[in-house]
Design a protein around this motif. Structure first.
Motif, PDB file in Angstrom:
ATOM      1  N   ASN A  16      17.469 -39.297  66.370  1.00  0.00           N
ATOM      2  CA  ASN A  16      16.821 -38.157  65.734  1.00  0.00           C
ATOM      3  C   ASN A  16      17.868 -37.137  65.313  1.00  0.00           C
ATOM      4  O   ASN A  16      18.981 -37.112  65.826  1.00  0.00           O
ATOM      5  N   PRO A  19      18.468 -30.275  65.853  1.00  0.00           N
ATOM      6  CA  PRO A  19      17.947 -29.092  65.162  1.00  0.00           C
ATOM      7  C   PRO A  19      19.027 -28.069  64.796  1.00  0.00           C
ATOM      8  O   PRO A  19      18.824 -27.242  63.918  1.00  0.00           O
ATOM      9  N   THR A  64      12.910 -25.936  70.646  1.00  0.00           N
ATOM     10  CA  THR A  64      13.432 -26.271  69.314  1.00  0.00           C
ATOM     11  C   THR A  64      13.229 -27.736  68.954  1.00  0.00           C
ATOM     12  O   THR A  64      13.725 -28.174  67.916  1.00  0.00           O
ATOM     13  N   TRP A  65      12.541 -28.502  69.788  1.00  0.00           N
ATOM     14  CA  TRP A  65      12.323 -29.916  69.506  1.00  0.00           C
ATOM     15  C   TRP A  65      11.389 -30.096  68.312  1.00  0.00           C
ATOM     16  O   TRP A  65      10.437 -29.344  68.123  1.00  0.00           O
ATOM     17  N   THR A  66      11.675 -31.126  67.548  1.00  0.00           N
ATOM     18  CA  THR A  66      10.768 -31.510  66.468  1.00  0.00           C
ATOM     19  C   THR A  66       9.729 -32.478  67.025  1.00  0.00           C
ATOM     20  O   THR A  66       9.836 -32.933  68.168  1.00  0.00           O
ATOM     21  N   GLU A  67       8.728 -32.806  66.225  1.00  0.00           N
ATOM     22  CA  GLU A  67       7.694 -33.740  66.670  1.00  0.00           C
ATOM     23  C   GLU A  67       8.284 -35.117  66.961  1.00  0.00           C
ATOM     24  O   GLU A  67       7.851 -35.808  67.893  1.00  0.00           O
ATOM     25  N   ASP A  68       9.285 -35.515  66.170  1.00  0.00           N
ATOM     26  CA  ASP A  68       9.924 -36.814  66.395  1.00  0.00           C
ATOM     27  C   ASP A  68      10.642 -36.848  67.741  1.00  0.00           C
ATOM     28  O   ASP A  68      10.558 -37.835  68.472  1.00  0.00           O
ATOM     29  N   GLU A  70       9.940 -35.030  70.334  1.00  0.00           N
ATOM     30  CA  GLU A  70       8.920 -35.019  71.378  1.00  0.00           C
ATOM     31  C   GLU A  70       8.332 -36.409  71.605  1.00  0.00           C
ATOM     32  O   GLU A  70       8.132 -36.822  72.750  1.00  0.00           O
TER      33      GLU A  70
END
Length: 120
Positions: A16, A19, A64-68, A70
């Protein structure tokens, strides 16, 4: 006082984007807490995690995590199998218990022989 140590039980390289720097070199690590003392070694059930970018060397916090990220985190979290809770006593503990019982036994023997008067 017990010394706490976090032992890595699972590491995974993620593809991934970070961020912060948008690079694809991210490492997810799961840790399990171990406590060490002079008397015992205890493996706890407490599992924590850390997500770090290897390019910019920054820690990526869950806010700051994105959905991917997570989704991938939840996948790897299901795969983590921590060590079972255990408590291992060290030899010093057994020596102290033996000395304590011998002192109690000696005191009881001396009391029965009348060498220690009972006055309270």
């Amino acid at each position: 006082m017990a010394k706490e140590e976090m032992i890595a039980i699972k590491e995974a390289d993620l593809t991934n984007n970070c961020p912060e720097c948008f690079n694809q070199e991210i490492k997810l690590t799961f840790y399990q807490k171990h406590k060490h003392s002079k008397l015992f070694h205890k493996i706890t059930n407490e599992v924590s995690h850390g997500l770090q970018c290897l390019k910019c060397d920054s820690t990526i916090y869950p806010s700051t995590w994105t959905e991917d990220i997570e989704r991938v985190f939840e996948y790897y979290q299901k795969m983590v199998v921590p060590e079972k809770f255990s408590l291992k006593l060290k030899p010093l503990f057994y020596i102290l218990v033996a000395v304590l019982f011998s002192l109690i036994g000696t005191g009881f023997y001396l009391y029965k022989e009348g060498l220690i008067p009972y006055e309270f």
